[in-house]
Design a protein around this motif. Structure first.
Motif, PDB file in Angstrom:
ATOM      1  N   SER A 141    -131.548  35.552  34.413  1.00  0.00           N
ATOM      2  CA  SER A 141    -130.242  35.527  34.856  1.00  0.00           C
ATOM      3  C   SER A 141    -129.899  36.905  35.788  1.00  0.00           C
ATOM      4  O   SER A 141    -129.704  37.791  37.648  1.00  0.00           O
ATOM      5  N   GLY A 199    -113.851  38.166  27.115  1.00  0.00           N
ATOM      6  CA  GLY A 199    -114.943  36.966  27.611  1.00  0.00           C
ATOM      7  C   GLY A 199    -114.813  36.021  26.122  1.00  0.00           C
ATOM      8  O   GLY A 199    -114.849  35.862  25.468  1.00  0.00           O
ATOM      9  N   VAL A 255    -115.787  31.666  24.771  1.00  0.00           N
ATOM     10  CA  VAL A 255    -116.299  29.935  24.962  1.00  0.00           C
ATOM     11  C   VAL A 255    -115.824  29.290  23.730  1.00  0.00           C
ATOM     12  O   VAL A 255    -115.672  30.083  22.787  1.00  0.00           O
ATOM     13  N   GLU A 303    -126.701  28.455  25.825  1.00  0.00           N
ATOM     14  CA  GLU A 303    -125.942  27.426  27.633  1.00  0.00           C
ATOM     15  C   GLU A 303    -124.640  27.405  27.769  1.00  0.00           C
ATOM     16  O   GLU A 303    -124.139  28.102  28.768  1.00  0.00           O
ATOM     17  N   ASN A 304    -123.638  27.648  26.703  1.00  0.00           N
ATOM     18  CA  ASN A 304    -122.524  27.678  27.160  1.00  0.00           C
ATOM     19  C   ASN A 304    -121.436  28.334  27.030  1.00  0.00           C
ATOM     20  O   ASN A 304    -121.065  29.181  27.915  1.00  0.00           O
ATOM     21  N   LEU A 316    -123.530  32.211  28.215  1.00  0.00           N
ATOM     22  CA  LEU A 316    -124.387  31.979  29.170  1.00  0.00           C
ATOM     23  C   LEU A 316    -123.464  32.660  30.485  1.00  0.00           C
ATOM     24  O   LEU A 316    -123.269  33.448  31.002  1.00  0.00           O
ATOM     25  N   PRO A 317    -122.698  31.822  31.079  1.00  0.00           N
ATOM     26  CA  PRO A 317    -121.451  32.024  32.478  1.00  0.00           C
ATOM     27  C   PRO A 317    -120.835  33.105  31.633  1.00  0.00           C
ATOM     28  O   PRO A 317    -120.383  33.807  32.474  1.00  0.00           O
ATOM     29  N   ALA A 318    -120.202  32.832  30.076  1.00  0.00           N
ATOM     30  CA  ALA A 318    -119.263  34.274  30.066  1.00  0.00           C
ATOM     31  C   ALA A 318    -119.560  35.236  29.918  1.00  0.00           C
ATOM     32  O   ALA A 318    -119.509  36.625  29.899  1.00  0.00           O
ATOM     33  N   VAL A 348    -122.371  36.489  31.407  1.00  0.00           N
ATOM     34  CA  VAL A 348    -123.104  36.934  32.566  1.00  0.00           C
ATOM     35  C   VAL A 348    -121.349  37.538  33.769  1.00  0.00           C
ATOM     36  O   VAL A 348    -121.687  39.218  33.715  1.00  0.00           O
ATOM     37  N   LYS A 349    -120.248  37.004  33.326  1.00  0.00           N
ATOM     38  CA  LYS A 349    -119.153  37.706  33.808  1.00  0.00           C
ATOM     39  C   LYS A 349    -118.763  38.931  33.516  1.00  0.00           C
ATOM     40  O   LYS A 349    -118.358  39.500  34.204  1.00  0.00           O
ATOM     41  N   LYS A 394    -121.482  41.316  34.508  1.00  0.00           N
ATOM     42  CA  LYS A 394    -120.692  41.748  35.824  1.00  0.00           C
ATOM     43  C   LYS A 394    -120.007  42.429  36.330  1.00  0.00           C
ATOM     44  O   LYS A 394    -119.825  43.127  37.842  1.00  0.00           O
TER      45      LYS A 394
END
Length: 363
Positions: free
Chosen positions: A111, A320, A322, A351-352, A354-356, A358-359, A362
């Protein structure tokens, strides 16, 4: 190869007891957290439900790592992710790249291809939130993580002991220096060096575990629900961990705690019990033996209530979040026992997350 003295052969970590020499050599005493891993070492990890062994590397700072490269100085383009928890974060039955912190690092590198992703796995087997407060503040934070992932719940249930007055620092269950083990008698100490004795010992235990009946495991003098004060203290500990991380300039991601069993089910119902896998049946006994202060219903309601606390803190403190408790199926595919992940479970956990992660990075 010797079958008597234990010299010249390698026993899997899962075959050893806490007081065995092979386990004692993995850890060292620490004045504020009790124990840490011995720095600059490698050892064979494993689990009774897992056929293959794993090679575990500990870096010069006592963290589980892929190499020895972690230094106090962080490079300009480096992102550091720290993970805080107990054995479900350390997962010494999985290689670094198979464990969820290592797998998450691999996904983050994809990412952020122009950054150097460094994972600081601060998990120590057995740690609860009280021990992780010292671990995060004194051992992990000096390495300037950009983000801290906190994965706790299950080990804190051990602090619920109706036979002892509750203390918010959990000193009522840590009555000796953490990691201390009474030295066994000479004969047992000598036998523990025999591969034949150790494996017969473990086969006997496995047989007892497999043949034990849930309805015969005594739940007398156990609590069917966690006390209000323990839930309040768990929340305070999580808030403290969040504050410590943020005080060091790190963002935070909290995760609910995932388990092999669905905490919402009543496992004393015959219809539900009949549909359990062999591993799930066996690990119900393991749950009761690991958590002596609670009934089975108390353990599962405690996990749910602690997960609710984690979600509440995540919302109030805008960290964050999850929900791995509901994001990882309650299946043998994803667990090697009641709480520890298989390679598939660790991959899904990463994988679960990852989005949190990255958010947060950023923001």
């Amino acid at each position: 190869m010797s079958l008597v003295s234990g010299k010249g052969f390698t026993l899997a970590l899962a075959e050893l007891d806490a007081q065995d020499e092979g386990v004692m050599q993995i850890y060292r005493w620490h004045p504020f957290t009790g124990i840490t891993f011995q720095p600059n070492m490698q050892f064979q990890g494993g689990h009774p439900s897992q056929k293959k062994s794993s090679l575990i590397t500990v870096d010069q700072n006592g963290f589980l790592a892929a190499d020895q490269g972690l230094s106090y100085e962080k490079s300009v383009n480096e992102i550091r992710i720290a993970t805080i928890g107990g054995s479900t974060t350390a997962n010494v039955h999985l290689n670094f790249e198979e464990n969820w912190p290592g797998r998450l690092g691999f996904l983050l590198q994809q990412s952020f291809p122009d950054k150097k992703i460094t994972i600081i796995n601060g998990g120590i087997p057995g740690f609860d939130t009280a021990q992780s407060i010292g671990n995060l503040a004194l051992r992990v934070l000096p390495f300037s993580p950009d983000l801290v992932i906190i994965y706790h719940s299950y080990n804190d249930l051990k602090a619920i002991r109706p036979d002892r007055p509750f203390s918010p620092d959990y000193s009522h269950i840590h009555t000796k220096p953490y990691g201390h083990r009474d030295k066994p008698p000479f004969l047992i100490s000598w036998l523990n060096r025999s591969i034949i004795y150790v494996r017969i010992r473990n086969k006997h235990r496995e047989l007892k575990q497999a043949t034990a009946r849930l309805d015969l495991v005594a739940e007398k003098d156990r609590l069917a629900s966690i006390p209000v004060e323990t839930e309040r203290i768990f929340e305070q500990h999580i808030l403290t961990l969040v504050a410590i991380a943020r005080g060091g300039g790190a963002k935070v991601v909290l995760s609910s705690f995932a388990t092999l069993h669905d905490p919402r089910k009543n496992y004393y119902q015959q219809e539900i019990a009949d549909n359990l896998s062999a591993l799930q049946k066996q690990e119900l006994i393991g749950l009761l033996r690991f958590t002596p202060g609670l009934t089975l219903r108390g353990i599962f309601s405690g996990i749910e209530r602690y997960n609710a606390v984690l979600h509440k803190v995540a919302q109030e403190k805008q960290t964050g979040w999850v929900d791995n408790a509901n994001g990882i199926p309650h299946s043998d595919k994803y667990f090697v026992d009641r709480v520890h992940f298989s390679a598939d479970g660790a991959a899904l956990m990463a994988e679960n997350l990852l989005p949190a992660v990255v958010k947060q990075l950023k923001r």
